[in-house]
Enzyme design. Sequence first.
Site, PDB file in Angstrom:
ATOM      1  N   GLY A  46       0.661  -1.181  -0.115  1.00 37.88           N
ATOM      2  CA  GLY A  46      -0.086  -0.016  -0.001  1.00 37.88           C
ATOM      3  C   GLY A  46       0.879   1.330   0.048  1.00 37.88           C
ATOM      4  O   GLY A  46       2.194   1.104   0.283  1.00 37.88           O
ATOM      5  N   GLN A  51       3.011   9.796   1.247  1.00 38.72           N
ATOM      6  CA  GLN A  51       4.335   9.397   1.175  1.00 38.72           C
ATOM      7  C   GLN A  51       5.311   9.882  -0.010  1.00 38.72           C
ATOM      8  O   GLN A  51       6.355   9.470   0.232  1.00 38.72           O
ATOM      9  CB  GLN A  51       3.925   7.723   1.266  1.00 38.72           C
ATOM     10  CG  GLN A  51       3.428   7.311   2.674  1.00 38.72           C
ATOM     11  CD  GLN A  51       3.276   5.743   2.331  1.00 38.72           C
ATOM     12  OE1 GLN A  51       2.056   5.421   1.981  1.00 38.72           O
ATOM     13  NE2 GLN A  51       4.239   5.065   3.060  1.00 38.72           N
ATOM     14  N   CYS A  92       5.935  -0.341   7.056  1.00 38.58           N
ATOM     15  CA  CYS A  92       5.576   0.969   6.423  1.00 38.58           C
ATOM     16  C   CYS A  92       6.726   1.227   5.437  1.00 38.58           C
ATOM     17  O   CYS A  92       7.950   1.455   5.893  1.00 38.58           O
ATOM     18  CB  CYS A  92       5.110   2.207   7.249  1.00 38.58           C
ATOM     19  SG  CYS A  92       4.716   3.690   6.398  1.00 38.58           S
ATOM     20  N   LEU A  93       6.504   1.573   4.235  1.00 32.51           N
ATOM     21  CA  LEU A  93       7.494   2.073   2.991  1.00 32.51           C
ATOM     22  C   LEU A  93       8.379   3.416   3.648  1.00 32.51           C
ATOM     23  O   LEU A  93       9.381   3.582   3.248  1.00 32.51           O
ATOM     24  CB  LEU A  93       7.171   2.425   1.765  1.00 32.51           C
ATOM     25  CG  LEU A  93       6.384   1.052   1.224  1.00 32.51           C
ATOM     26  CD1 LEU A  93       5.705   1.217   0.218  1.00 32.51           C
ATOM     27  CD2 LEU A  93       7.632  -0.258   0.985  1.00 32.51           C
ATOM     28  N   HIS A 134      -4.368   1.830   7.855  1.00 34.58           N
ATOM     29  CA  HIS A 134      -2.820   2.355   7.691  1.00 34.58           C
ATOM     30  C   HIS A 134      -2.797   3.571   6.595  1.00 34.58           C
ATOM     31  O   HIS A 134      -2.044   4.515   7.088  1.00 34.58           O
ATOM     32  CB  HIS A 134      -2.106   1.283   7.454  1.00 34.58           C
ATOM     33  CG  HIS A 134      -0.740   1.500   7.360  1.00 34.58           C
ATOM     34  ND1 HIS A 134       0.333   1.186   8.340  1.00 34.58           N
ATOM     35  CD2 HIS A 134      -0.046   2.184   6.391  1.00 34.58           C
ATOM     36  CE1 HIS A 134       1.440   1.636   7.980  1.00 34.58           C
ATOM     37  NE2 HIS A 134       1.404   2.235   6.743  1.00 34.58           N
ATOM     38  N   GLU A 135      -3.152   3.405   5.515  1.00 34.12           N
ATOM     39  CA  GLU A 135      -2.909   4.358   4.624  1.00 34.12           C
ATOM     40  C   GLU A 135      -3.879   5.632   4.703  1.00 34.12           C
ATOM     41  O   GLU A 135      -3.335   6.758   4.510  1.00 34.12           O
ATOM     42  CB  GLU A 135      -3.324   3.663   3.135  1.00 34.12           C
ATOM     43  CG  GLU A 135      -2.253   2.467   2.707  1.00 34.12           C
ATOM     44  CD  GLU A 135      -0.972   2.649   2.782  1.00 34.12           C
ATOM     45  OE1 GLU A 135      -0.607   4.020   2.940  1.00 34.12           O
ATOM     46  OE2 GLU A 135      -0.217   1.862   3.131  1.00 34.12           O
ATOM     47  N   HIS A 138      -2.193   8.098   6.891  1.00 34.11           N
ATOM     48  CA  HIS A 138      -1.130   8.882   6.074  1.00 34.11           C
ATOM     49  C   HIS A 138      -1.855   9.944   5.414  1.00 34.11           C
ATOM     50  O   HIS A 138      -1.301  11.205   5.478  1.00 34.11           O
ATOM     51  CB  HIS A 138      -0.607   8.158   4.888  1.00 34.11           C
ATOM     52  CG  HIS A 138       0.734   7.086   5.505  1.00 34.11           C
ATOM     53  ND1 HIS A 138       1.882   7.706   6.050  1.00 34.11           N
ATOM     54  CD2 HIS A 138       0.787   5.737   5.423  1.00 34.11           C
ATOM     55  CE1 HIS A 138       2.778   6.757   6.176  1.00 34.11           C
ATOM     56  NE2 HIS A 138       2.086   5.372   5.723  1.00 34.11           N
TER      57      HIS A 138
END
Length: 186
Positions: A46, A51, A92-93, A134-135, A138
């Site tokens: 994701g 991000q 997380c990226l 989660h996304e 962000h």
Amino acid sequence: MALLPILSYPDSRLRTIAAPIKTITADIKTLAADMIETMYDAQGIGLAATQVDKHVQLIVMDLSENKDAPMVFINPKITPLVTEKQPYEEGCLSVPDVYDKVERPNKVRIEALDENGDAIDMEAEGLLAVCIQHEMDHLNGVIFVDYLSHLKQTRARDKVRKVLKVRDKQQLDHDRKVKEAQATPV
């Protein structure tokens, strides 16, 4: 399509609140495609526009085994369908190599638009429910480490700095080798 740089924690731009998308333009579709390519390249499941330093309400995800079922969520809204929360290990990226448990509702309703402007209205459970939450965080300037203790946040910040330092060194070494190879006569 293009690979986009992913912001790393604790970059303050990750705290920016994303604006709703008023019109799905060619630029938005290109951004979604670039984000999908970036997510695959980074081996993620994701990615939120925040991000990649684009502060619009756009999320891409692909939870399939073969990475062949990308989903695009524009202006997403989620509604928890259960009151109890379950722990789920998240990564997380933007926080590379850091994983920890976060408690979230395990079942949610997702309302959004896809990249063609078609309405999405679905119930999600398990990994899909966790990933969309989660996304969504962000898009609201929240990072999963915000749910952790102060000590764990400090450790995460330190670990990310070390990971980025190693990546930078590897990139410099790679660039040097490429330059040397190009300078060597054949």
